[in-house]
Design an enzyme around this catalytic site. Structure first.
Site, PDB file in Angstrom:
ATOM      1  N   ASP A  27      -2.365   1.109   9.378  1.00 11.16           N
ATOM      2  CA  ASP A  27      -2.890   2.384   9.875  1.00 11.16           C
ATOM      3  C   ASP A  27      -4.055   2.788   8.967  1.00 11.16           C
ATOM      4  OD1 ASP A  27      -3.360   5.064  10.466  1.00 11.16           O
ATOM      5  OD2 ASP A  27      -1.238   5.522  10.800  1.00 11.16           O
ATOM      6  N   HIS A  28      -5.237   2.751   9.542  1.00 13.76           N
ATOM      7  CA  HIS A  28      -6.436   2.958   8.720  1.00 13.76           C
ATOM      8  C   HIS A  28      -6.570   4.404   8.233  1.00 13.76           C
ATOM      9  CE1 HIS A  28      -9.970   1.726   6.809  1.00 13.76           C
ATOM     10  NE2 HIS A  28     -10.662   1.237   7.817  1.00 13.76           N
TER      11      HIS A  28
END
Ligand code: CAO
Length: 546
Positions: A518-519
């Site tokens: 999850d950036h």
């Protein structure tokens, strides 16, 4: 100037106006839909009897209307005016049961009632099957045209003996729906018997659309919808689903339909509510209106008649697919995924594993690479705790977990499930291997409990036993990362120069890894460090002992 009234809508009384599609000043064409009415059995649009300009609205959303209720005042275009015909009421809607036998209970063929001028209306749902006991007024099938969706209720109580229609069939008035063995008393067919008539409220929608408008031209026919903003994203749902959604305050247009042609089903509305109760996706900005907080305003799903291009077969999704699909979709659209690829040299690890298999087989379990993967991941998660984490509901804090519960994707004939191996940091590789065998068996025997699939902090999806070189796994929210493992293969790795200066290569067994993260929580550099570290642990598993 004339007043447009609600036409003959059969026995409907006090039907709710759920949409007013025009406003004063709007120029409307003949047959353009003016309002949408909805009862618990039918949704119908009332078309304009003539072209003209709307002068004044006489109703608003939420009003209850019946035949003859004024809708609006229309300034008709003279050239379009036609001689008003007598407002000839349509015959009452009635299913026409034909009594077949009185020997073993009364059987009757229930057929499509008078649905106005509609011909060839598609069956979009068959709600009963042979053997089902149905109550009077219970919906049997759902029909849908471009102007109306209607459920056809049973004319009486009984048991379905035989179905005469299937999804996709086109039906018209008098088309047989099913054979019902009923208990209701014999009635005269000529009298349009009460029990044989669709129960209140009846599927009067097409009739309404096609019925004579009280003041002018009665021949309005259903026409393709005028392109307008709302209809471009308008939800496709049966009246009962619409009612259900409205009761819960669910905006249907925002619900992803999983039914045929993207139709919104009861379960979709439930899924939407569940999602809403669990809070909006972490980090999603608060609703500022417009899209209702949703990031997309996508065009409708293409409706393709695949059978036009070749033979087709329709196979329903499995129960697990139906359940997990909306969650996968939510995770895919709401988490900004990036996937980092790497390869671990597992030549030594594989030799070690093979050396242990005789012993583990004696002990009755299989030692596969996955048990080592779990061990190595826990080691890397300890080193990089932000991978063993979740975003909180506000999307502003990361909750770092001090426990290591690893979810493992298991492929079952019914679909994908992700049981969780708890406290993996406190277990040895043998224990992990044994537990893996047990949970994958439980999964395939459909004996996992809901709790067995909860509380994960990081997931592994291994397709190594099957094949492939890399893939992009979907993060299992609220986790922030998932490791995909593909099939190991022998790779020539440069190992230096030979005596004569030639390049030397060694065959090494390498394991492809695909880490989706999850950036919002993890940046690319950290992800590359994580996989590099994981690779180093797998290349020398002794690191996991440190
Ligand atoms: N490279 C090469 N071979 C591998 C391997 C790898 N990365 N991983 C496993 N194998 C081998 C095993 O050693 C075993 O070989 P033998 O039969 O010769 O002993 C064989 O492949 C089968 O392994 P397995 O699948 O039984 O065991 P596992 O521990 O690797 O995996 C489980 C267990 C439950 C994860 C797996 O069976 C499974 O269901 N995988 C699919 C997961 C999935 O669908 N993910 C997709 C998610 S995204 O939609």
């Amino acid at each position: 100037m004339s007043q447009v009234l609600v036409p003959d809508i059969g026995d409907f009384k006090e039907v709710e106006v759920i949409e007013v599609l025009v406003k004063p000043g709007d120029a409307v064409t003949k047959e353009q839909s003016l309002i949408t009415l909805e009862s618990d059995k039918a949704t119908m649009e009332i078309p304009s009897p003539a072209a003209g300009v709307v002068k004044e609205l006489k109703i608003k959303t939420g009003d209850k209307v019946s035949k003859g209720s004024p809708i609006l005042v229309l300034d008709e275009k003279k050239q379009d005016e036609k001689k008003p015909e007598v407002n000839k009421p349509q015959p009452p809607l009635e299913a026409k049961p034909q009594t077949q036998s009185a020997a073993s209970g009364r059987t009757q063929t229930v057929s499509v009632p008078d649905i106005g001028d509609f011909k060839e209306v598609e069956v979009i749902e068959v709600l009963v099957k042979p053997g089902d006991a149905v109550a009077k007024e219970q919906s049997l099938i759902t029909l849908e045209s471009d102007k109306a969706t209607m459920e056809i209720p049973s004319p009486g109580a009984g048991v379905v003996k035989e179905l005469k229609v299937k999804v996709g069939d086109k039906v018209a008035k008098d088309s047989p729906i099913l054979v019902l063995e009923g208990k209701e008393e014999r009635r005269s067919e000529a009298r349009a018997p009460e029990a044989a008539r669709p129960a209140e409220p009846r599927p009067a929608a097409p009739k309404a659309a096609a019925a004579p408008a009280p003041i002018t031209n009665p021949s309005a026919r259903p026409v393709p919808r005028e392109p307008r903003e709302e209809t471009a994203v308008k939800a496709h749902a049966s009246p009962s689903v619409r009612k259900f959604a409205r009761e819960l305050g669910v905006p249907l247009a925002q619900v992803a339909g999983s039914g045929p042609k993207g139709r919104v089903l009861h379960a979709d509305v439930q899924g939407f509510v569940k999602g809403a109760l669990q809070g909006r996706a972490p980090g999603r900005p608060p609703d500022k209106g417009g899209q209702g907080g949703l990031p997309f305003n996508l065009p409708a799903w293409p409706e393709v008649d695949f059978a036009k291009f070749g033979p087709v077969e329709s196979v329903p999704l499995s129960r697990i697919q139906k359940l997990s699909g909306p969650y996968l979709h939510r995770n895919w659209v709401s988490i900004p995924h990036v996937t980092q690829f790497d390869e671990a040299d597992i030549t030594d690890l594989e030799a070690f594993r093979k050396g242990q298999t005789a012993e583990t087989e004696k002990k009755g379990f299989k030692l596969t690479m996955l048990a080592f993967m779990i061990k190595a991941c826990v080691t890397a998660l300890r080193e990089y705790p932000q991978f063993n984490a979740s975003l909180d509901r506000s999307g502003e804090n990361v909750i770092i977990k001090k426990y290591y519960h690893i979810g493992v994707a298991v492929d079952t004939p019914e679909g994908l499930v992700v049981p969780v191996v708890r406290d993996a940091d406190r277990k040895g590789v043998f224990d992990l291997a044994k537990e893996l065998g047990e949970i994958s068996k439980l999964a395939r025997d459909k004996r996992l409990k809901a709790g067995d699939m909860q509380g994960g902090t990081f997931s592994i999806s291994s397709l190594g036993g099957i094949g492939g070189t890399a893939f992009t796994p979907i993060i299992n929210a609220p986790e922030v990362a998932i490791l995909g493992v593909s099939r190991s293969y022998l790779k020539p790795i440069f190992s230096g120069k030979g005596d004569k200066g030639e390049d030397l290569f060694k065959a090494r067994l390498v394991l492809p890894l695909s880490l989706s993260y999850d950036h919002r929580v993890i940046d690319g550099a950290t992800a590359a460090r994580f996989t590099t570290y994981l690779v180093s642990v797998l290349s020398d598993i002794r690191k996991s002992l440190l």
